[in-house]
Design an enzyme around this catalytic site. Structure first.
Site, PDB file in Angstrom:
ATOM      1  N   ASP A   7       0.866  -1.167   0.000  1.00 59.82           N
ATOM      2  CA  ASP A   7       0.000   0.000   0.000  1.00 59.82           C
ATOM      3  C   ASP A   7       0.911   1.227   0.000  1.00 59.82           C
ATOM      4  OD1 ASP A   7       0.932   0.311   2.618  1.00 59.82           O
ATOM      5  OD2 ASP A   7      -1.054   0.282   3.534  1.00 59.82           O
ATOM      6  N   HIS A   8       0.329   2.399   0.197  1.00 64.07           N
ATOM      7  CA  HIS A   8       1.108   3.640   0.173  1.00 64.07           C
ATOM      8  C   HIS A   8       2.165   3.679   1.283  1.00 64.07           C
ATOM      9  CE1 HIS A   8      -2.472   4.110   2.645  1.00 64.07           C
ATOM     10  NE2 HIS A   8      -1.776   4.940   3.398  1.00 64.07           N
ATOM     11  N   CYS A  64       3.169  -2.959   4.076  1.00 62.92           N
ATOM     12  CA  CYS A  64       2.334  -1.814   4.421  1.00 62.92           C
ATOM     13  C   CYS A  64       3.112  -0.994   5.437  1.00 62.92           C
ATOM     14  CB  CYS A  64       0.951  -2.247   4.929  1.00 62.92           C
ATOM     15  SG  CYS A  64       0.923  -3.088   6.520  1.00 62.92           S
ATOM     16  N   GLY A  65       2.485  -0.082   6.124  1.00 59.60           N
ATOM     17  CA  GLY A  65       3.209   0.756   7.080  1.00 59.60           C
ATOM     18  C   GLY A  65       3.900  -0.040   8.169  1.00 59.60           C
ATOM     19  N   THR A  66       3.172  -0.977   8.778  1.00 57.61           N
ATOM     20  CA  THR A  66       3.742  -1.811   9.852  1.00 57.61           C
ATOM     21  C   THR A  66       4.017  -3.239   9.422  1.00 57.61           C
ATOM     22  OG1 THR A  66       1.568  -2.513  10.630  1.00 57.61           O
ATOM     23  CG2 THR A  66       2.499  -0.502  11.632  1.00 57.61           C
ATOM     24  N   GLY A  67       3.388  -3.692   8.352  1.00 61.68           N
ATOM     25  CA  GLY A  67       3.466  -5.088   7.926  1.00 61.68           C
ATOM     26  C   GLY A  67       2.370  -5.932   8.550  1.00 61.68           C
ATOM     27  N   ILE A  68       1.736  -5.416   9.570  1.00 65.01           N
ATOM     28  CA  ILE A  68       0.736  -6.188  10.302  1.00 65.01           C
ATOM     29  C   ILE A  68      -0.583  -6.279   9.545  1.00 65.01           C
ATOM     30  CG2 ILE A  68      -0.619  -6.311  12.438  1.00 65.01           C
ATOM     31  CD1 ILE A  68       1.824  -4.880  13.800  1.00 65.01           C
ATOM     32  N   GLY A  69      -1.116  -5.165   9.126  1.00 68.71           N
ATOM     33  CA  GLY A  69      -2.402  -5.168   8.427  1.00 68.71           C
ATOM     34  C   GLY A  69      -2.377  -6.003   7.161  1.00 68.71           C
ATOM     35  N   HIS A  97      10.591 -23.619   9.376  1.00 64.40           N
ATOM     36  CA  HIS A  97       9.647 -24.336  10.232  1.00 64.40           C
ATOM     37  C   HIS A  97       8.187 -24.148   9.858  1.00 64.40           C
ATOM     38  CE1 HIS A  97      12.636 -24.716  13.840  1.00 64.40           C
ATOM     39  NE2 HIS A  97      13.091 -25.263  12.728  1.00 64.40           N
ATOM     40  N   ARG A 131       9.153 -32.986  11.258  1.00 62.45           N
ATOM     41  CA  ARG A 131       8.156 -32.753  12.309  1.00 62.45           C
ATOM     42  C   ARG A 131       7.342 -31.488  12.056  1.00 62.45           C
ATOM     43  NH1 ARG A 131      12.867 -30.558  14.296  1.00 62.45           N
ATOM     44  NH2 ARG A 131      12.684 -28.718  15.624  1.00 62.45           N
ATOM     45  N   HIS A 132       7.894 -30.562  11.297  1.00 61.65           N
ATOM     46  CA  HIS A 132       7.195 -29.310  11.012  1.00 61.65           C
ATOM     47  C   HIS A 132       6.032 -29.516  10.041  1.00 61.65           C
ATOM     48  CE1 HIS A 132      10.393 -27.486  13.231  1.00 61.65           C
ATOM     49  NE2 HIS A 132      11.286 -28.023  12.408  1.00 61.65           N
TER      50      HIS A 132
END
Length: 146
Positions: A7-8, A64-69, A97, A131-132
């Site tokens: 995004d911007h 994005c700004g934080t990467g979270i959204g 993993h 195992r992963h």
């Protein structure tokens, strides 16, 4: 082929990462935004992730700004395992993993030097399996039950 989008808030970092990808001759498709104008990260995440789950692209990088959204939006697409990373260890182990297929970053959190290191380790680290795989199968089962 790599899907990339922002995004911007992530536009400037995305452009820096594209320069790095070009220098390494890594093919990518840019799903936007193509300007720094305000836009909605769910639209970008969905377009890039649909290209991944369809097989047109192998993995993705979203910013994005934080990467979270943008990571939250990406993870709503069935078959996507997106991880928001801002350190080398997390970017490496989310591939080893978790078999993550999308790396998310914050354009206001991660600088271009670190971002290229995260992209490098994300693209060149293979899933360890073993195992992963059992855990990935459980994630897939949760997703299928929705």
């Amino acid at each position: 082929m790599l899907a990339i989008g922002s995004d911007h808030g992530g536009y400037a970092l995305k452009e820096e990462i594209k320069k790095y990808l070009d220098s390494k001759q890594i093919a990518y498709e840019d799903f936007g935004t193509l300007t720094g104008e305000s836009c909605d990260y769910p639209d970008i995440a969905n377009a890039a992730c649909q290209a991944i789950v369809s097989g047109r692209c192998d993995r993705g990088i979203l910013i994005c700004g934080t990467g979270i959204g943008i990571s939250m939006a990406a993870n709503k697409v069935k078959g996507i395992r997106a991880a928001c990373c801002s350190d080398y260890f997390s970017a490496k182990y989310t591939r080893l993993h978790n078999d993550a297929n999308v790396l998310c970053m914050g354009g206001r959190v991660v600088g271009p030097g670190l971002a290229t290191e995260l992209v490098e380790v994300f693209l060149h680290t293979e899933f360890e399996g073993g195992r992963h795989q059992r855990r990935i199968d459980k994630i897939t089962a949760i997703e299928a039950a929705q």
